[in-house]
Design a protein around this motif. Structure first.
Motif, mmCIF file in Angstrom:
data_model
loop_
_atom_site.group_PDB
_atom_site.id
_atom_site.type_symbol
_atom_site.label_atom_id
_atom_site.label_comp_id
_atom_site.label_asym_id
_atom_site.label_seq_id
_atom_site.Cartn_x
_atom_site.Cartn_y
_atom_site.Cartn_z
ATOM 1 N N HIS A 96 0.835 -1.198 0.000
ATOM 2 C CA HIS A 96 0.000 0.000 0.000
ATOM 3 C C HIS A 96 0.875 1.255 0.000
ATOM 4 O O HIS A 96 0.626 2.203 -0.751
ATOM 5 C CB HIS A 96 -0.932 -0.014 1.223
ATOM 6 N N THR A 97 1.919 1.263 0.826
ATOM 7 C CA THR A 97 2.837 2.393 0.904
ATOM 8 C C THR A 97 3.548 2.614 -0.421
ATOM 9 O O THR A 97 3.688 3.748 -0.880
ATOM 10 C CB THR A 97 3.878 2.170 2.025
ATOM 11 N N MET A 98 3.956 1.534 -1.044
ATOM 12 C CA MET A 98 4.655 1.650 -2.326
ATOM 13 C C MET A 98 3.718 2.204 -3.400
ATOM 14 O O MET A 98 4.126 3.020 -4.212
ATOM 15 C CB MET A 98 5.244 0.301 -2.731
ATOM 16 N N ARG A 99 2.453 1.747 -3.399
ATOM 17 C CA ARG A 99 1.481 2.251 -4.371
ATOM 18 C C ARG A 99 1.260 3.748 -4.170
ATOM 19 O O ARG A 99 1.188 4.505 -5.142
ATOM 20 C CB ARG A 99 0.158 1.509 -4.260
ATOM 21 N N GLN A 100 1.161 4.167 -2.911
ATOM 22 C CA GLN A 100 0.950 5.584 -2.623
ATOM 23 C C GLN A 100 2.137 6.407 -3.098
ATOM 24 O O GLN A 100 1.961 7.489 -3.661
ATOM 25 C CB GLN A 100 0.763 5.806 -1.130
ATOM 26 N N SER A 101 3.353 5.939 -2.882
ATOM 27 C CA SER A 101 4.535 6.697 -3.292
ATOM 28 C C SER A 101 4.664 6.750 -4.815
ATOM 29 O O SER A 101 5.164 7.719 -5.364
ATOM 30 C CB SER A 101 5.787 6.129 -2.654
ATOM 31 N N GLU A 102 4.187 5.718 -5.494
ATOM 32 C CA GLU A 102 4.229 5.712 -6.958
ATOM 33 C C GLU A 102 3.228 6.711 -7.542
ATOM 34 O O GLU A 102 3.444 7.261 -8.606
ATOM 35 C CB GLU A 102 3.943 4.315 -7.498
ATOM 36 N N GLU A 103 2.140 6.939 -6.807
ATOM 37 C CA GLU A 103 1.117 7.873 -7.280
ATOM 38 C C GLU A 103 1.556 9.319 -7.148
ATOM 39 O O GLU A 103 1.011 10.194 -7.785
ATOM 40 C CB GLU A 103 -0.197 7.647 -6.496
ATOM 41 N N LYS A 104 2.531 9.581 -6.277
ATOM 42 C CA LYS A 104 3.007 10.961 -6.053
ATOM 43 C C LYS A 104 3.837 11.469 -7.204
ATOM 44 O O LYS A 104 4.407 10.926 -7.979
ATOM 45 C CB LYS A 104 3.822 11.034 -4.757
#
Length: 104
Positions: A96-104
């Motif tokens: 989840h954290t990795m997905r959020q950072s990729e969206e930034k």
């Protein structure tokens, strides 16, 4: 993902691995039911929880359904085992954290 985020993620993963190793040691010493696992032309007896953790460490991206099938248990059983559930939740949080950072 920047360098500081990667460092924090690495520290989190290392901490999770320490917890998992501790849980594996606890399981090895407990006298609960063991399952038979065929390896290198012989059967060894191993607790299902230990087998699940070993499979997770070897295949960190394995789906819970596939893990349950390989261990020979119901998927819900994985989440009743505290040590396996911790690993699955940590993995889910990391994804989840990795997905959020990729969206930034």
């Amino acid at each position: 993902m920047n360098l500081s985020e990667l460092i924090k993620l690495r520290e989190s993963l290392l901490n999770s691995l320490e917890i998992i190793e501790s849980d594996i040691d606890k399981l090895r010493t407990s006298a609960k039911k063991r399952i038979s696992h065929y390896t290198e032309n012989k059967f060894i007896y191993i607790k299902p929880q230990v087998l699940a953790l070993a499979i997770l460490l070897d295949n960190p991206d394995i789906a819970a359904d596939e893990l349950a099938r390989r261990v020979g248990v119901n998927r819900a059983t994985l989440y009743r085992w505290e040590n396996v559930a911790k690993y699955l939740r940590a993995r889910q949080k990391m994804q989840h954290t990795m997905r959020q950072s990729e969206e930034k």
